[in-house]
Motif scaffolding. Structure first.
Motif, PDB file in Angstrom:
ATOM      1  N   GLY A  22     -10.024   7.378   8.402  1.00 23.00           N
ATOM      2  CA  GLY A  22     -10.269   7.321   9.843  1.00 23.00           C
ATOM      3  C   GLY A  22      -9.657   6.101  10.488  1.00 23.00           C
ATOM      4  N   ALA A  23      -8.591   5.571   9.901  1.00 19.72           N
ATOM      5  CA  ALA A  23      -7.934   4.376  10.437  1.00 19.72           C
ATOM      6  C   ALA A  23      -7.420   4.630  11.846  1.00 19.72           C
ATOM      7  CB  ALA A  23      -6.779   3.970   9.524  1.00 19.72           C
ATOM      8  N   THR A  29     -10.258  -3.902  10.867  1.00 17.27           N
ATOM      9  CA  THR A  29     -10.432  -3.822   9.415  1.00 17.27           C
ATOM     10  C   THR A  29      -9.934  -2.505   8.833  1.00 17.27           C
ATOM     11  OG1 THR A  29     -12.693  -2.994   9.682  1.00 17.27           O
ATOM     12  CG2 THR A  29     -12.405  -5.389   9.440  1.00 17.27           C
ATOM     13  N   ASN A  30      -9.610  -1.544   9.700  1.00 18.98           N
ATOM     14  CA  ASN A  30      -9.111  -0.237   9.275  1.00 18.98           C
ATOM     15  C   ASN A  30      -8.000   0.172  10.234  1.00 18.98           C
ATOM     16  OD1 ASN A  30      -8.960   2.189   7.834  1.00 18.98           O
ATOM     17  ND2 ASN A  30     -10.653   3.141   8.951  1.00 18.98           N
ATOM     18  N   SER A  41      -3.348   1.801   6.101  1.00 24.77           N
ATOM     19  CA  SER A  41      -4.568   1.272   6.704  1.00 24.77           C
ATOM     20  C   SER A  41      -4.654  -0.187   6.290  1.00 24.77           C
ATOM     21  CB  SER A  41      -5.805   2.028   6.221  1.00 24.77           C
ATOM     22  OG  SER A  41      -6.990   1.292   6.518  1.00 24.77           O
ATOM     23  N   TYR A  42      -4.743  -1.100   7.261  1.00 23.44           N
ATOM     24  CA  TYR A  42      -4.677  -2.540   6.970  1.00 23.44           C
ATOM     25  C   TYR A  42      -5.940  -3.243   7.434  1.00 23.44           C
ATOM     26  CZ  TYR A  42      -2.588  -7.212   6.588  1.00 23.44           C
ATOM     27  OH  TYR A  42      -2.309  -8.510   6.234  1.00 23.44           O
ATOM     28  N   ASN A  43      -6.418  -4.143   6.600  1.00 20.95           N
ATOM     29  CA  ASN A  43      -7.572  -4.967   6.955  1.00 20.95           C
ATOM     30  C   ASN A  43      -7.063  -6.298   7.490  1.00 20.95           C
ATOM     31  OD1 ASN A  43      -9.820  -6.764   6.910  1.00 20.95           O
ATOM     32  ND2 ASN A  43     -10.832  -5.499   5.374  1.00 20.95           N
ATOM     33  N   GLY A  44      -7.117  -6.471   8.800  1.00 20.10           N
ATOM     34  CA  GLY A  44      -6.582  -7.668   9.434  1.00 20.10           C
ATOM     35  C   GLY A  44      -7.440  -8.897   9.253  1.00 20.10           C
ATOM     36  N   VAL A  45      -8.659  -8.727   8.775  1.00 19.11           N
ATOM     37  CA  VAL A  45      -9.532  -9.869   8.489  1.00 19.11           C
ATOM     38  C   VAL A  45      -9.247 -10.423   7.093  1.00 19.11           C
ATOM     39  CG1 VAL A  45     -11.918 -10.640   8.242  1.00 19.11           C
ATOM     40  CG2 VAL A  45     -11.328  -9.007  10.047  1.00 19.11           C
ATOM     41  N   ASN A  50      -5.839  -1.505   2.962  1.00 20.01           N
ATOM     42  CA  ASN A  50      -6.902  -0.689   2.363  1.00 20.01           C
ATOM     43  C   ASN A  50      -6.286   0.425   1.525  1.00 20.01           C
ATOM     44  OD1 ASN A  50      -9.071  -2.070   3.802  1.00 20.01           O
ATOM     45  ND2 ASN A  50      -8.321  -1.005   5.629  1.00 20.01           N
ATOM     46  N   TRP A  51      -5.241   1.025   2.068  1.00 21.30           N
ATOM     47  CA  TRP A  51      -4.485   2.052   1.360  1.00 21.30           C
ATOM     48  C   TRP A  51      -3.132   2.235   2.012  1.00 21.30           C
ATOM     49  CZ3 TRP A  51      -3.107   6.052   4.562  1.00 21.30           C
ATOM     50  CH2 TRP A  51      -3.936   6.330   5.658  1.00 21.30           C
ATOM     51  N   VAL A  52      -2.212   2.748   1.237  1.00 26.08           N
ATOM     52  CA  VAL A  52      -0.895   3.145   1.728  1.00 26.08           C
ATOM     53  C   VAL A  52      -0.651   4.570   1.255  1.00 26.08           C
ATOM     54  CG1 VAL A  52       1.591   2.725   1.593  1.00 26.08           C
ATOM     55  CG2 VAL A  52       0.015   0.793   1.760  1.00 26.08           C
ATOM     56  N   GLY A  53      -0.151   5.423   2.142  1.00 26.50           N
ATOM     57  CA  GLY A  53       0.125   6.812   1.797  1.00 26.50           C
ATOM     58  C   GLY A  53       1.555   7.188   2.144  1.00 26.50           C
ATOM     59  N   TRP A  54       2.176   8.014   1.297  1.00 30.17           N
ATOM     60  CA  TRP A  54       3.547   8.445   1.560  1.00 30.17           C
ATOM     61  C   TRP A  54       3.834   9.760   0.845  1.00 30.17           C
ATOM     62  CZ3 TRP A  54       1.992   4.858  -1.882  1.00 30.17           C
ATOM     63  CH2 TRP A  54       2.506   4.864  -3.180  1.00 30.17           C
TER      64      TRP A  54
END
Length: 217
Positions: A22-23, A29-30, A41-45, A50-54
């Motif tokens: 649900g990024a 944080t998502n 999905s990146y956690n900026g804190v 969080n994950w990478v998809g391709w």
């Protein structure tokens, strides 16, 4: 049959990569970052993905050489914690690709994009250059030898400490891989002593979902 239907539906999505957490661009944080060659999905804190998809198919594999141009991801919001290649210096951990560079050798730009530090997590050399790498090679073999199209997710979970720069060191590194014939879920301990055979670390979808908190396709 279900997997074939999944791939049929994916072909009509803009990126071909479902959002498993649900990024969104409204989250710190998502945070959803859509690159040319992958989705993240990146956690900026915390300063880590969080994950990478391709997706991976024959046209993604070419003759472009490895860039090795590790650099900060300047496209992330300025208020986010961004990681630079020096943050790993003398840490004893590899800058472990999530979307690996060998999966993006069709163009120099796409290969260079995999060297953004937002696409890295601290991995032990034994993991990064061992079973994690062997699984990546297996995926490419499915594409090159069998003509398959894959959907791949990767990330790290937990924290067993931090680099001196503050980057969290994941306790586990994971992958979820979808082929036209099977689903593969793998959970690697981020340790120094590991089995070379990546199959030793296969887990069920339920377990990986519970461990990560993500809902896989």
């Amino acid at each position: 049959m279900i997997l074939n239907l999944l791939f049929f539906v994916l072909s009509y999505l803009p990126t071909g990569v479902p959002n498993i957490s649900g990024a969104s661009t409204a989250s710190t944080t998502n945070y959803l970052a859509v690159k040319k060659g992958y989705v993240m999905s990146y956690n900026g804190v915390e300063g880590r993905a969080n994950w990478v998809g391709w997706t991976l198919q024959f046209s993604d594999l070419g003759s472009v050489e490895r860039s090795n141009r590790f650099r900060e991801d300047s496209d992330l919001p300025r208020q986010f914690k961004r990681i630079d290649h020096d943050d790993y210096r003398e840490s004893g951990y590899d800058r472990g690709h999530l979307c690996n560079s060998e999966d993006r050798t069709s163009s120099e730009y796409l290969n260079e994009e995999t060297f953004l530090m937002s696409n890295m997590i601290p991995q032990t050399p034994e993991l990064n250059r061992g079973p994690f790498k062997f699984l990546e090679a297996y995926c490419r073999k499915l594409v090159l030898k069998k003509g398959q199209k894959l959907l791949i997710y990767s990330g790290g979970i937990g924290a067993k400490g931090r680099l001196t720069s503050g980057v969290p060191i994941p306790q586990y590194c994971w992958k979820a891989i979808y082929t036209p014939t099977e689903e593969i879920y793998v959970l690697f301990p981020n340790e120094r002593t590991l089995e070379k055979n990546w199959n030793k670390y296969r887990v069920t979808k339920d377990r990986l979902e519970k461990m990560t908190g993500f809902q896989f396709p």
